[in-house]
Design a protein around this motif. Structure first.
Motif, PDB file in Angstrom:
ATOM      1  N   ARG A   1      -8.419  -2.894  -1.613  1.00 27.73           N
ATOM      2  CA  ARG A   1      -9.832  -3.199  -1.431  1.00 27.73           C
ATOM      3  C   ARG A   1     -10.651  -2.196  -2.239  1.00 27.73           C
TER       4      ARG A   1
ATOM      5  N   VAL B   1     -11.872   1.597  -1.273  1.00 29.11           N
ATOM      6  CA  VAL B   1     -12.475   1.619   0.059  1.00 29.11           C
ATOM      7  C   VAL B   1     -11.724   2.645   0.912  1.00 29.11           C
TER       8      VAL B   1
ATOM      9  N   VAL C   1      -6.681  -7.256   4.044  1.00 27.93           N
ATOM     10  CA  VAL C   1      -7.949  -7.076   3.321  1.00 27.93           C
ATOM     11  C   VAL C   1      -8.748  -8.366   3.219  1.00 27.93           C
TER      12      VAL C   1
ATOM     13  N   PRO D   1      -9.488   0.607   4.541  1.00 28.75           N
ATOM     14  CA  PRO D   1      -9.401  -0.859   4.450  1.00 28.75           C
ATOM     15  C   PRO D   1      -8.702  -1.468   5.664  1.00 28.75           C
TER      16      PRO D   1
ATOM     17  N   HIS E   1     -14.132   0.515   6.822  1.00 26.81           N
ATOM     18  CA  HIS E   1     -13.790  -0.406   5.739  1.00 26.81           C
ATOM     19  C   HIS E   1     -15.028  -0.875   4.980  1.00 26.81           C
TER      20      HIS E   1
ATOM     21  N   ASP F   1     -11.842  -9.095   5.405  1.00 23.37           N
ATOM     22  CA  ASP F   1     -13.138  -8.498   5.086  1.00 23.37           C
ATOM     23  C   ASP F   1     -13.998  -9.417   4.227  1.00 23.37           C
TER      24      ASP F   1
ATOM     25  N   ILE G   1     -11.227  -7.367  -4.553  1.00 18.72           N
ATOM     26  CA  ILE G   1      -9.819  -7.048  -4.343  1.00 18.72           C
ATOM     27  C   ILE G   1      -9.150  -6.886  -5.698  1.00 18.72           C
TER      28      ILE G   1
ATOM     29  N   ARG H   1       0.847  -1.199   0.000  1.00 20.95           N
ATOM     30  CA  ARG H   1       0.000   0.000   0.000  1.00 20.95           C
ATOM     31  C   ARG H   1       0.883   1.250   0.000  1.00 20.95           C
TER      32      ARG H   1
END
Length: 397
Positions: free
Chosen positions: A247, A296, A303, A299, A229, A306, A263, A173
């Motif tokens: 996400r 999202v 992920v 997140p 999220h 979720d 995803i 990320r």
């Protein structure tokens, strides 16, 4: 005096005729010698050049001096079969090439590949060498084509690097400041497990345990209190914000007011015709353009947490772990295989192949569907993943 001049002219004409005769004879002898040399040096049949043959006219200088003229000859020699095969790159038995075209004219509005996609169907003659790790499914099933039972060769399962640039394979990320989410912000919020809708944040509530909740009023009636999220930005994401494992929610094709969570599993590259691939939480994989999905807001750190507990959750965990070396089966149009549908393995035929997806036709119902070439719904892939999981358990013991 005149008679002497005539006699001299006659002698000159005779000498000139004799000189022409000697030139012609010398040229013929040179050609015969060249032909013999060529035949002795090259046992294969020679092919004459298309160049015009030199003229037989010669220019005499200083009396009897002659000009030797030779004809150019082009000889083609066929290489032995073993040399030809040595120059060809090795290819697996069921390997095919994916065209490296950069065409993606309809990617901005694409939910799934269309039947008339120019880059969806590949010729079996364009084989190219690809680097990567190869494996073969551990089981061989049987097929029944034209009432002729014969053993079906298991497909090649490859695990090759998906792209060559770091910005195409990153699954970290980006370290960017979070966008602000405040009251009256328009968002996409979860209304049901697989249905998100557009709404507006009406209030922000902090629970006793410190968790922040968002009260969302949906455009089509209803309210919901959701976590960070479970809301997504209504704006189009920026490229620098995207990474494998992000996400997202994707706009539905059949209902433009609904969105489905998933995803992001592929960034644009040459291999996927500059498109984004998203695995929805229902295990459906779709290629989409940038305007059709949204990030999202907050997140989870992992992920996959979720995703509801189901086989797809385990599949996505392994997929992200393997990236950028995802496992893909190598099928070609016209091949038969078994694919799970409504809980039962059913016979299918491959219709088209589009990058990481392929379209299959179920023989019993004539139902067509796009499916990921590494999906656990494929019988061979399911067995391969089971074998790999067993090996990992044995290694950990």
């Amino acid at each position: 005096m005149e008679k002497a001049d005539v006699a001299i002219m006659e002698v000159d004409e005779m000498e000139l005729q004799e000189s022409d005769t000697r030139v012609e004879n010398q040229t013929k002898r040179d050609e015969e010698r060249d032909d013999k040399e060529n035949m002795s040096d090259f046992p294969c049949k020679s092919v004459d050049s298309t160049n015009e043959s030199p003229s037989k006219e010669t220019e005499l200088k200083d009396g009897p001096d002659l000009l030797n003229v030779k004809r150019a000859v082009v000889v083609l020699t066929r290489l032995p079969d073993y040399k030809i095969s040595a120059l060809r790159p090795p290819t697996p038995p069921q390997f095919y090439s994916e065209d490296d075209s950069l065409s993606s004219s309809d990617s901005d509005m694409q939910w799934e590949p269309e039947d008339d996609s120019s880059d969806a169907e590949f010729s079996l003659s364009n084989n190219k060498k690809r680097t990567g790790r190869h494996a073969t499914a551990p089981h061989t099933s049987r097929i029944n084509n034209n009432n002729n039972n014969a053993p079906e060769q298991a497909p090649v399962i490859i695990s090759s690097v998906f792209a060559h640039c770091s910005n195409e394979t990153t699954k970290v990320r980006p370290n960017l400041p979070e966008e602000e989410v405040i009251v009256d912000t328009v968002v996409l919020a979860r209304k049901r497990t697989m249905r998100w809708q557009r709404g507006k944040i009406l209030d922000m509530v902090t629970r006793e345990d410190g968790r922040l909740k968002f009260k969302v009023g949906f455009d089509e009636k209803g309210k919901s209190l959701v976590s960070g999220h479970h809301i997504a930005f209504d704006t189009t994401p920026k490229l620098e914000q995207l990474y494998v494992g992000a996400r997202v929610v994707v706009k539905c094709q059949d209902n433009m007011f609904f969105y489905r969570p998933g995803i992001l599993v592929e960034l644009p590259s040459r291999k996927n015709r500059l498109r984004f691939l998203v695995f929805l939480d229902c295990h459906v994989a779709v290629y989409v353009g940038l305007p059709l999905f949204h990030l999202v807001c907050r997140p989870l750190e992992n992920v996959v947490d979720d995703i509801p507990d189901c086989p797809h959750k385990s599949f996505m965990t392994q997929y992200l772990k393997d990236w950028p070396y995802p496992h893909l089966t190598q099928y070609r149009p016209g091949q038969s295989l078994n694919v799970e549908f409504t809980g039962v393995q059913q016979r299918c035929e491959v219709q088209l192949v589009d990058s990481s997806l392929m379209q299959v036709l179920f023989q019993d119902t004539q139902h067509k569907e796009w499916i990921h070439r590494g999906s656990m719904r494929l019988e061979h892939m399911a067995r391969f993943l089971e074998m790999k999981a067993e090996e990992q358990r044995n290694d950990s013991d």
